[in-house]
Motif scaffolding. Structure first.
Motif, PDB file in Angstrom:
ATOM      1  N   THR A  31     -19.628  44.252 -51.528  1.00  0.00           N
ATOM      2  CA  THR A  31     -19.526  43.636 -52.856  1.00  0.00           C
ATOM      3  C   THR A  31     -18.375  42.642 -52.844  1.00  0.00           C
ATOM      4  OG1 THR A  31     -20.349  45.648 -53.909  1.00  0.00           O
ATOM      5  CG2 THR A  31     -19.197  44.058 -55.324  1.00  0.00           C
ATOM      6  N   ILE A  32     -18.672  41.424 -53.254  1.00  0.00           N
ATOM      7  CA  ILE A  32     -17.633  40.385 -53.378  1.00  0.00           C
ATOM      8  C   ILE A  32     -17.231  40.333 -54.852  1.00  0.00           C
ATOM      9  CG2 ILE A  32     -16.998  37.999 -52.930  1.00  0.00           C
ATOM     10  CD1 ILE A  32     -17.832  39.612 -50.434  1.00  0.00           C
TER      11      ILE A  32
ATOM     12  N   SER B  53     -15.623  46.456 -50.473  1.00  0.00           N
ATOM     13  CA  SER B  53     -15.515  45.399 -51.468  1.00  0.00           C
ATOM     14  C   SER B  53     -14.296  44.544 -51.135  1.00  0.00           C
ATOM     15  CB  SER B  53     -15.404  45.979 -52.878  1.00  0.00           C
ATOM     16  OG  SER B  53     -14.267  46.798 -52.984  1.00  0.00           O
TER      17      SER B  53
ATOM     18  N   GLN C 245     -12.147  40.675 -52.496  1.00  0.00           N
ATOM     19  CA  GLN C 245     -12.027  39.586 -53.451  1.00  0.00           C
ATOM     20  C   GLN C 245     -12.660  38.319 -52.873  1.00  0.00           C
ATOM     21  OE1 GLN C 245     -10.523  41.603 -56.490  1.00  0.00           O
ATOM     22  NE2 GLN C 245     -10.474  39.365 -56.642  1.00  0.00           N
ATOM     23  N   GLU C 246     -13.241  37.554 -53.759  1.00  0.00           N
ATOM     24  CA  GLU C 246     -13.807  36.257 -53.382  1.00  0.00           C
ATOM     25  C   GLU C 246     -12.751  35.432 -52.645  1.00  0.00           C
ATOM     26  OE1 GLU C 246     -15.120  34.180 -56.829  1.00  0.00           O
ATOM     27  OE2 GLU C 246     -16.311  32.717 -55.723  1.00  0.00           O
TER      28      GLU C 246
ATOM     29  N   ASP D  34     -22.444  36.445 -50.894  1.00  0.00           N
ATOM     30  CA  ASP D  34     -22.401  37.331 -49.734  1.00  0.00           C
ATOM     31  C   ASP D  34     -22.617  38.795 -50.127  1.00  0.00           C
ATOM     32  OD1 ASP D  34     -19.669  35.401 -48.279  1.00  0.00           O
ATOM     33  OD2 ASP D  34     -21.846  35.131 -48.107  1.00  0.00           O
ATOM     34  N   THR D  35     -22.611  39.071 -51.418  1.00  0.00           N
ATOM     35  CA  THR D  35     -22.857  40.431 -51.887  1.00  0.00           C
ATOM     36  C   THR D  35     -24.243  40.880 -51.448  1.00  0.00           C
ATOM     37  OG1 THR D  35     -21.383  40.294 -53.786  1.00  0.00           O
ATOM     38  CG2 THR D  35     -23.199  41.867 -53.948  1.00  0.00           C
TER      39      THR D  35
ATOM     40  N   SER E 279     -15.081  34.592 -48.185  1.00  0.00           N
ATOM     41  CA  SER E 279     -16.248  35.260 -48.757  1.00  0.00           C
ATOM     42  C   SER E 279     -16.639  34.660 -50.110  1.00  0.00           C
ATOM     43  CB  SER E 279     -15.976  36.760 -48.896  1.00  0.00           C
ATOM     44  OG  SER E 279     -14.823  36.978 -49.661  1.00  0.00           O
ATOM     45  N   GLN E 280     -17.946  34.647 -50.344  1.00  0.00           N
ATOM     46  CA  GLN E 280     -18.503  34.059 -51.563  1.00  0.00           C
ATOM     47  C   GLN E 280     -19.325  35.109 -52.309  1.00  0.00           C
ATOM     48  OE1 GLN E 280     -20.740  30.670 -50.125  1.00  0.00           O
ATOM     49  NE2 GLN E 280     -18.904  29.669 -49.308  1.00  0.00           N
ATOM     50  N   LEU E 281     -19.531  34.866 -53.596  1.00  0.00           N
ATOM     51  CA  LEU E 281     -20.277  35.839 -54.404  1.00  0.00           C
ATOM     52  C   LEU E 281     -21.669  36.087 -53.813  1.00  0.00           C
ATOM     53  CD1 LEU E 281     -19.294  34.719 -58.020  1.00  0.00           C
ATOM     54  CD2 LEU E 281     -18.305  36.552 -56.635  1.00  0.00           C
TER      55      LEU E 281
END
Lengths: 115, 116
Positions: free
Chosen positions: B113-114, B12, B14-15, B86-87, B82-84
């Motif tokens: 997980t982002i 995981s 952070q965005e 990309d999860t 990273s972007q949401l």
């Protein structure tokens, strides 16, 4: 414009039944595949066909029979379904090696649940 | 037979941060292709990036790039900014010649997980 399509997307059936999953690609590719994704998300090849000819058959039970009526279609028929057949089944097709940009393109998957 | 190993079952980040997913493989082939596929919750398998083994230059596709170390048989994926979206599960895969007819051999996947 769907590139690789599968029907149905969901299939729920009883143990012992026979079922089929259909796959069609409109990419003009010669080679098509069936992959199985188990409950732990592991993906493994089952079969591949090149221009209607069976190329790969990876230790899959005889209850599974692929059929390719033409190079754009590859169907999967499963006899006498068992609980362990529950999985997501993906169809894919492959660009030819001469294209220089080799890749396999996947359908949306069929989630099969055997009760 | 070829094997593909992904040693990180889950990650995981952070965005907007950068994350690197690792992949190693074993083969006696000299030329082959390596791929990263993304599987979001929709379960669609999406090709992220590809690398042909005889090309020394690392492949890049927008925010996605690879670090291909042929001698070490390592093929890591870097996701920048990273972007949401990309999860997803990320799968490393190997293909040997003849490329048009050969199967993909997959690793066990990394669940990324982002975090917003």
């Amino acid at each position: 414009d769907t590139a690789v399509s599968q029907t149905p997307k969901y299939l729920v059936t009883q143990m012992g039944n026979d079922k089929s999953i259909k796959c069609e690609q409109n990419l003009g590719h010669d080679t098509m595949y069936w992959y199985k994704q188990d409950s732990k998300k592991f993906l493994k090849i089952m079969f591949s066909y090149n221009n209607k000819e069976l190329i790969i058959n990876e230790t899959v039970p005889n209850r599974f029979s692929p059929k390719s009526p033409d190079k754009a279609h590859l169907n999967l028929h499963i006899n006498s379904l068992e609980l362990g057949d529950s999985a997501v089944y993906f169809c894919a097709s492959s660009t030819p090696s001469a294209s220089g940009r080799v890749a396999q393109f996947f359908g949306p998957g069929t989630r099969l649940t055997v009760l | 037979a070829q094997t593909v190993t992904q040693s990180q079952p889950e990650m995981s980040v952070q965005e907007a941060e950068t994350v690197t997913l690792s992949c190693t493989y074993d083969t006696s082939e000299s030329n082959y292709y390596l791929f990263w596929y993304k599987q979001p919750p929709s379960r669609q398998m999406i090709l992220v990036i590809r690398q042909e083994a005889y090309k020394q230059q690392n492949a890049t596709e927008n925010r996605f790039s690879v670090n291909f170390q042929k001698a070490a048989k390592s093929f890591s994926l870097k996701i920048s900014d990273s972007q949401l979206g990309d999860t997803a599960m990320y799968f490393c895969a190997f293909m040997k010649r003849p490329f048009g007819n050969e199967k993909l051999t997959f690793g066990t996947g990394t669940r990324l997980t982002i975090i917003p």
